[in-house]
Design a protein around this motif. Structure first.
Motif, PDB file in Angstrom:
ATOM      1  N   GLN A 378       0.833  -1.215   0.000  1.00 15.74           N
ATOM      2  CA  GLN A 378       0.000   0.000   0.000  1.00 15.74           C
ATOM      3  C   GLN A 378       0.859   1.253   0.000  1.00 15.74           C
ATOM      4  OE1 GLN A 378      -2.633  -0.768   3.341  1.00 15.74           O
ATOM      5  NE2 GLN A 378      -4.358  -0.876   1.919  1.00 15.74           N
ATOM      6  N   LYS A 379       1.927   1.202   0.828  1.00 13.50           N
ATOM      7  CA  LYS A 379       2.848   2.344   0.886  1.00 13.50           C
ATOM      8  C   LYS A 379       3.492   2.589  -0.484  1.00 13.50           C
ATOM      9  CE  LYS A 379       6.284   2.500   3.848  1.00 13.50           C
ATOM     10  NZ  LYS A 379       7.212   2.022   4.898  1.00 13.50           N
ATOM     11  N   LEU A 380       3.959   1.507  -1.097  1.00  9.28           N
ATOM     12  CA  LEU A 380       4.670   1.636  -2.374  1.00  9.28           C
ATOM     13  C   LEU A 380       3.787   2.228  -3.462  1.00  9.28           C
ATOM     14  CD1 LEU A 380       6.630  -1.741  -2.407  1.00  9.28           C
ATOM     15  CD2 LEU A 380       7.639   0.552  -2.376  1.00  9.28           C
ATOM     16  N   ALA A 381       2.484   2.041  -3.333  1.00 11.86           N
ATOM     17  CA  ALA A 381       1.572   2.552  -4.358  1.00 11.86           C
ATOM     18  C   ALA A 381       1.263   4.033  -4.151  1.00 11.86           C
ATOM     19  CB  ALA A 381       0.284   1.740  -4.342  1.00 11.86           C
ATOM     20  N   SER A 382       1.618   4.593  -2.986  1.00 12.58           N
ATOM     21  CA  SER A 382       1.260   5.986  -2.717  1.00 12.58           C
ATOM     22  C   SER A 382       2.303   6.944  -3.299  1.00 12.58           C
ATOM     23  CB  SER A 382       1.111   6.223  -1.212  1.00 12.58           C
ATOM     24  OG  SER A 382       2.373   6.413  -0.626  1.00 12.58           O
ATOM     25  N   ALA A 383       1.785   8.031  -3.876  1.00 12.04           N
ATOM     26  CA  ALA A 383       2.673   9.013  -4.531  1.00 12.04           C
ATOM     27  C   ALA A 383       3.658   9.599  -3.522  1.00 12.04           C
ATOM     28  CB  ALA A 383       1.840  10.108  -5.175  1.00 12.04           C
ATOM     29  N   SER A 384       3.207   9.849  -2.285  1.00 10.78           N
ATOM     30  CA  SER A 384       4.099  10.503  -1.321  1.00 10.78           C
ATOM     31  C   SER A 384       5.263   9.578  -0.949  1.00 10.78           C
ATOM     32  CB  SER A 384       3.325  10.933  -0.077  1.00 10.78           C
ATOM     33  OG  SER A 384       2.835   9.800   0.591  1.00 10.78           O
ATOM     34  N   HIS A 385       4.982   8.289  -0.821  1.00 12.07           N
ATOM     35  CA  HIS A 385       6.072   7.363  -0.497  1.00 12.07           C
ATOM     36  C   HIS A 385       7.013   7.196  -1.691  1.00 12.07           C
ATOM     37  CE1 HIS A 385       8.163   4.414   1.868  1.00 12.07           C
ATOM     38  NE2 HIS A 385       8.049   3.510   0.914  1.00 12.07           N
ATOM     39  N   GLN A 386       6.446   7.188  -2.885  1.00 11.45           N
ATOM     40  CA  GLN A 386       7.290   7.098  -4.089  1.00 11.45           C
ATOM     41  C   GLN A 386       8.228   8.303  -4.159  1.00 11.45           C
ATOM     42  OE1 GLN A 386       4.561   6.671  -7.371  1.00 11.45           O
ATOM     43  NE2 GLN A 386       4.060   4.549  -6.855  1.00 11.45           N
ATOM     44  N   GLN A 387       7.684   9.493  -3.808  1.00  6.68           N
ATOM     45  CA  GLN A 387       8.512  10.704  -3.821  1.00  6.68           C
ATOM     46  C   GLN A 387       9.626  10.610  -2.782  1.00  6.68           C
ATOM     47  OE1 GLN A 387       5.619  13.798  -3.267  1.00  6.68           O
ATOM     48  NE2 GLN A 387       4.771  13.463  -5.319  1.00  6.68           N
ATOM     49  N   ALA A 388       9.270  10.107  -1.601  1.00  6.03           N
ATOM     50  CA  ALA A 388      10.264  10.004  -0.533  1.00  6.03           C
ATOM     51  C   ALA A 388      11.374   9.024  -0.927  1.00  6.03           C
ATOM     52  CB  ALA A 388       9.588   9.567   0.764  1.00  6.03           C
ATOM     53  N   LEU A 389      10.983   7.910  -1.542  1.00  7.51           N
ATOM     54  CA  LEU A 389      11.986   6.935  -1.996  1.00  7.51           C
ATOM     55  C   LEU A 389      12.917   7.570  -3.024  1.00  7.51           C
ATOM     56  CD1 LEU A 389       9.735   3.768  -2.423  1.00  7.51           C
ATOM     57  CD2 LEU A 389      11.709   3.930  -0.903  1.00  7.51           C
ATOM     58  N   ALA A 390      12.304   8.278  -3.987  1.00  2.33           N
ATOM     59  CA  ALA A 390      13.097   8.914  -5.044  1.00  2.33           C
ATOM     60  C   ALA A 390      14.044   9.953  -4.444  1.00  2.33           C
ATOM     61  CB  ALA A 390      12.175   9.552  -6.076  1.00  2.33           C
ATOM     62  N   ARG A 391      13.558  10.680  -3.433  1.00  2.54           N
ATOM     63  CA  ARG A 391      14.403  11.694  -2.781  1.00  2.54           C
ATOM     64  C   ARG A 391      15.601  11.035  -2.120  1.00  2.54           C
ATOM     65  NH1 ARG A 391      10.066  14.682  -1.302  1.00  2.54           N
ATOM     66  NH2 ARG A 391       9.759  13.504   0.597  1.00  2.54           N
ATOM     67  N   ALA A 392      15.334   9.934  -1.425  1.00  6.41           N
ATOM     68  CA  ALA A 392      16.422   9.241  -0.720  1.00  6.41           C
ATOM     69  C   ALA A 392      17.460   8.710  -1.719  1.00  6.41           C
ATOM     70  CB  ALA A 392      15.849   8.099   0.118  1.00  6.41           C
ATOM     71  N   ILE A 393      16.983   8.158  -2.812  1.00  6.45           N
ATOM     72  CA  ILE A 393      17.909   7.605  -3.816  1.00  6.45           C
ATOM     73  C   ILE A 393      18.725   8.747  -4.445  1.00  6.45           C
ATOM     74  CG2 ILE A 393      18.083   6.319  -5.989  1.00  6.45           C
ATOM     75  CD1 ILE A 393      15.420   4.902  -5.154  1.00  6.45           C
ATOM     76  N   THR A 394      18.026   9.849  -4.764  1.00  6.22           N
ATOM     77  CA  THR A 394      18.707  11.006  -5.354  1.00  6.22           C
ATOM     78  C   THR A 394      19.793  11.535  -4.419  1.00  6.22           C
ATOM     79  OG1 THR A 394      16.668  11.617  -6.498  1.00  6.22           O
ATOM     80  CG2 THR A 394      18.361  13.313  -6.354  1.00  6.22           C
ATOM     81  N   THR A 395      19.461  11.655  -3.136  1.00  2.04           N
ATOM     82  CA  THR A 395      20.428  12.171  -2.167  1.00  2.04           C
ATOM     83  C   THR A 395      21.660  11.273  -2.110  1.00  2.04           C
ATOM     84  OG1 THR A 395      18.603  13.076  -0.891  1.00  2.04           O
ATOM     85  CG2 THR A 395      20.725  12.929   0.232  1.00  2.04           C
ATOM     86  N   GLY A 396      21.443   9.959  -2.073  1.00  5.79           N
ATOM     87  CA  GLY A 396      22.565   9.018  -2.021  1.00  5.79           C
ATOM     88  C   GLY A 396      23.449   9.138  -3.260  1.00  5.79           C
ATOM     89  N   ILE A 397      22.806   9.271  -4.415  1.00  4.76           N
ATOM     90  CA  ILE A 397      23.548   9.392  -5.678  1.00  4.76           C
ATOM     91  C   ILE A 397      24.369  10.684  -5.686  1.00  4.76           C
ATOM     92  CG2 ILE A 397      23.262   9.798  -8.164  1.00  4.76           C
ATOM     93  CD1 ILE A 397      20.838   7.886  -8.047  1.00  4.76           C
TER      94      ILE A 397
END
Ligand SMILES: [Zn+2]
Length: 478
Positions: A378-397
């Protein structure tokens, strides 16, 4: 898919075999359905069959047509309900030439290069006949943005390799963008893992990949390139080939897997291991992901056999270097993800994922969570969680590349100019009386950058909290 599924699949396979034997004796093979997928440079038609068939394919011109004669088959579906828009196909029709020969004719608006092959049953599908129609003529590769003109030299992969358009707006040499190839796992007839409510992994991965591209493109000096842009299948080796053509400095494959244990949860990051997986989970996931090619077929891949020995030697050499980078960037991505979602493992795991086997490009595979877990799906399907994941990946990169920018890039130039405030990430432990604004001021970073680096939704912080201080980009560059 777990052990019970595997046993069932085996029983199912035996059933199919018996069914196929019976069909051979009793009746023609039924063409039960047809599916169509459009990719940027090809169109795939998949015929679902009740058993294996022999087929013969030929091309006709004026007008352009593809004819497929399928021996021992009968049509048991409709061919007129395919969504043909944006494809060179204008129609698909059929004729029963004799009780045991079915002719399928594909009408075309432009010539194509056809390839066809059969696929044996697997856990998701029965026997299939796959027709891939490759676009001809004009460069069919997706157009590259102007700034890619300064891409680093790449290893030639195929004779049809595209050259990036050179334009006046290209960045001056030595200030190119760092290119992140973002690979949304699975696609087309390969749905990937399937969640408890029927969610397909391929859709989640594409949504997260697009969000990641959007966020990376917001960072000056970085450019995100999608390996898969829609719902179609790409063989695993082709994915790394696409990344290389786009001049990727990093390859990030996005997944969301399922586990036999439905309560398993948490994100993980993988790098390639040549000598076996670091854990049982890693081994299991690698098996699962690599199965993709069995589902979608590798009919579109032509492996280059020449110079294989030499290639093997070079591969070993550069693999070692890129593996160290993969582990480094992987750990940074993992730490950042750990701030917004539970982790399955705290260290980067290593497994033999086919998609990570690029000798010259650091590559990581991010399992964003388990869609077999009810809460997590359910979390993975939510736009806000997708954004947070993308933010975390971007920061690491970003942290990785600010520490070790490839020569000739804008980020390397910034560092050489002393405009990156520090080579590595800094941390600040919040003490009594401090506010986020105060900390931003002290480190000379914007409040927005500080929020984003720490995935903060508000400005409230607590004593003892560890904040990542993003590198300062002191002045906006022309
Ligand atoms: Zn996957």
């Amino acid at each position: 898919m777990g052990i019970s599924m595997r046993i069932r699949a085996r029983a199912f396979g035996v059933g199919l075999l018996l069914l196929a034997l019976a069909a051979d004796v009793l009746a023609a093979v039924q063409v039960k359905g047809v599916r169509l997928w459009r990719a940027p440079d090809n169109t795939r038609l998949v015929f679902d069959l009740s058993g294996p068939v022999q087929h013969n394919l030929f091309t006709l011109t004026a007008p352009h047509r593809i004819v497929i004669d399928v021996n021992g088959a009968q049509l048991a579906t409709r061919l007129d309900q395919l969504a043909l828009s944006n494809t060179p196909i204008t129609g698909v029709r059929s004729a029963q030439r004799s009780p045991d020969e079915l002719r399928v004719v594909i009408d075309l608006s432009a010539p194509v290069t056809p390839k066809s092959f059969s696929l044996a049953p697997n856990q998701q599908y029965g026997d299939r006949l796959v027709i891939d129609l490759f676009d001809q003529g004009a460069d069919s590769a997706p157009a590259l943005p102007a700034s890619s003109a300064a891409s680093k030299p790449t290893v030639p992969v195929t004779p049809t390799q595209t050259t990036a358009p050179r334009t006046a707006t290209a960045l001056p040499a030595g200030k190119r963008d760092i290119v992140i190839a973002i690979d949304a796992g699975h696609g087309g007839e390969d749905p990937g893992a399937i969640g408890p409510k029927g969610q397909h992994e391929k859709n989640l991965t594409l949504a997260i990949a697009k969000e990641l591209q959007r966020q990376i493109n917001r960072e000056k000096g970085f450019r995100g390139e999608l390996v898969r842009t829609g719902d179609y299948f790409i063989p695993l080796r082709k994915r790394t080939e696409i990344a290389r053509k786009k001049g990727a400095d990093l390859f990030v494959s996005i997944h969301a897997d399922a586990a036999p244990n439905r309560s398993a949860f948490g994100a993980s990051v993988f790098a390639l291991s040549e000598r076996g997986a670091t854990s049982e989970t890693a081994r299991w996931l690698a098996d699962n992901e690599n199965r993709s090619d069995l589902i979608g077929g590798v009919g579109t891949v032509s492996l280059d056999d020449k110079d294989r020995v030499l290639a093997g030697v070079l591969l070993d050499l550069s693999m070692t270097a890129s593996l160290a980078s993969s582990l480094d960037v992987g750990q940074k991505v993992l730490s950042n993800m750990g701030r917004i979602t539970p982790l399955h493992k705290r260290r980067v795991e290593q497994a033999g994922f086919m998609v990570l086997k690029s000798p010259d490009i650091p590559s990581i595979l991010v399992e964003t969570g388990f869609i077999s877990n009810h809460n997590e799906s359910q979390k993975l399907a939510s736009a806000s969680h997708q954004q947070a994941l993308a933010r975390a990946i971007t920061t690491g990169i970003k942290q990785f590349f600010q520490q070790s920018p490839p020569p000739g890039t804008y980020i390397a130039w910034l560092r050489d100019q002393g405009r990156l405030s520090s080579a590595g990430p800094r941390e600040h432990v919040v003490s009594s009386g401090e506010s986020l604004a105060l900390i931003a001021q002290r480190y000379d970073v914007s409040l927005a950058a500080l929020r984003s680096a720490n995935n903060l939704k508000s400005d409230s912080i607590r004593i003892g909290q560890v904040l990542q201080i993003p590198a300062t980009t002191l002045a906006a560059q022309p």
